[in-house]
Design an enzyme around this catalytic site. Sequence first.
Site, mmCIF file in Angstrom:
data_model
loop_
_atom_site.group_PDB
_atom_site.id
_atom_site.type_symbol
_atom_site.label_atom_id
_atom_site.label_comp_id
_atom_site.label_asym_id
_atom_site.label_seq_id
_atom_site.Cartn_x
_atom_site.Cartn_y
_atom_site.Cartn_z
ATOM 1 N N HIS A 142 0.919 -1.207 0.030
ATOM 2 C CA HIS A 142 -0.076 -0.133 0.013
ATOM 3 C C HIS A 142 0.905 1.129 0.114
ATOM 4 O O HIS A 142 1.814 1.152 0.621
ATOM 5 C CB HIS A 142 -1.081 0.024 1.157
ATOM 6 C CG HIS A 142 -0.368 0.006 2.683
ATOM 7 N ND1 HIS A 142 -0.071 1.213 3.100
ATOM 8 C CD2 HIS A 142 0.111 -1.118 3.416
ATOM 9 C CE1 HIS A 142 0.479 0.775 4.445
ATOM 10 N NE2 HIS A 142 0.713 -0.597 4.345
ATOM 11 N N ASP A 201 -0.675 4.277 0.795
ATOM 12 C CA ASP A 201 -1.200 5.247 2.021
ATOM 13 C C ASP A 201 -0.502 5.226 3.385
ATOM 14 O O ASP A 201 0.131 3.865 3.509
ATOM 15 C CB ASP A 201 -2.565 5.021 1.983
ATOM 16 C CG ASP A 201 -3.156 3.706 2.339
ATOM 17 O OD1 ASP A 201 -2.543 2.942 2.060
ATOM 18 O OD2 ASP A 201 -4.111 3.485 3.312
ATOM 19 N N HIS A 237 3.266 3.571 12.723
ATOM 20 C CA HIS A 237 2.397 4.504 13.226
ATOM 21 C C HIS A 237 2.958 5.360 14.516
ATOM 22 O O HIS A 237 1.937 6.124 14.875
ATOM 23 C CB HIS A 237 1.077 3.572 13.740
ATOM 24 C CG HIS A 237 0.585 2.924 12.712
ATOM 25 N ND1 HIS A 237 -0.998 2.513 12.728
ATOM 26 C CD2 HIS A 237 0.926 2.649 11.252
ATOM 27 C CE1 HIS A 237 -1.183 1.769 11.560
ATOM 28 N NE2 HIS A 237 -0.148 1.766 10.661
ATOM 29 N N GLU A 258 -5.424 0.796 2.456
ATOM 30 C CA GLU A 258 -4.861 -0.229 3.514
ATOM 31 C C GLU A 258 -5.130 0.438 4.686
ATOM 32 O O GLU A 258 -5.497 -0.549 5.689
ATOM 33 C CB GLU A 258 -3.583 -0.840 3.239
ATOM 34 C CG GLU A 258 -3.334 -2.085 3.913
ATOM 35 C CD GLU A 258 -2.801 -1.999 5.300
ATOM 36 O OE1 GLU A 258 -2.853 -3.129 5.925
ATOM 37 O OE2 GLU A 258 -2.356 -0.894 5.911
#
Length: 381
Positions: A71, A73, A353, A138
């Site tokens: 992905h 994104d 993250h 995703e």
Amino acid sequence: MTDTPLSPTLQLAMALIERPSVTPDDAGCQALLAERLEACGFVIEPMRFGEVDNLWATHGSRAPLFVFAGHTDVVPPGPRERWHSDPFHPEIRDGLLYGRGAADMKGGVAAMVTAAEAFVQAHPDHPGTLAFLLTSDEEGPALDGTVKVVEALSARGDAIDWCLLAEPSSVARAGDTIKNGRRGSLNGTLTVHGKQGHVAYPHLADNPIHPLMAALDELCRREWDQGNAFFPPTTFQISNIHAGTGATNVIPGSVEVLFNFRFSTEQSEAGLRQAVEALLSRHGLEYRLDWNLSGAPFVTEPGALVDAARAAVHQVTGQEAKLCTGGGTSDGRFIAPTGAQVIELGPSNATIHQVNECVGCDDLDALHAIFVATLERLLLG
């Protein structure tokens, strides 16, 4: 920054990080990758569903079909003031590449693309088909991304044999861990109904929290299974409980509970739902329960793909890659049900993250080499 010339993989990773592709915005990442892949002979097929950009690219037209999936994104960067550098201005410091998406998963995407470029340049007439499946959906709802592309491919008879996702699967060093499956994820939103009233007059009200506590305690203490050779035991976790008006003298009229099962192949969605609903009914609760399946469990047992990837890791790094099915979910959950062998092999997940997300520069270069070696073992024999 370093004065040492950057590898093609690092250069591409940095170019991707510069594009602020916060889900579901691709921000031009796929256009850049399509240009690179088309230049080395890939047939490019954009697949847009809803507001989501997806890319399907192929080199070759024969079986078997090997797919690099991933992905473009990323999650939002969070508080910018806590970053040591601009999250969308990649920087290399002390051998680490910093930026949002460096590990999850623009670094891995870059390594897949440069590996494909190197492989095709060395073997332009390779057996089989080498393909890419990339999405910008995703990190978000995952409704118009990989799942839709897989549906379209299946409808026209394109059968994936092997799929490698460069998700951040490793712990300390690229290749130390390969995810050869994922647990299922089943979410529940439970609302238990009662009757609101004054705390001084409980006989005129019905507090839904009190009977619910016993039911939740039983759910938390229950052993759902013992797992198996590939999966740890199924777990039940409560993620949120909300009730009341905020006043101390009001008995709430309802209580809402959010919970999640991470479940192994020892369980099924239907079996878990039936067990929970039977338990709640046995406790005499008046309730509403809404279910959402994020993904069913899947596992790829040792075989052609797992063996090739583990051998490639050992060839490049000297490590013996550990097989693991822990962690969250990935888009592999949409690909595995087609019958494809699916693994995840990428950099360390230590900072994904997080603020100041980073990835080891050496890890990305190692992944490039691992991916080339994997392709050689699978497509060249």
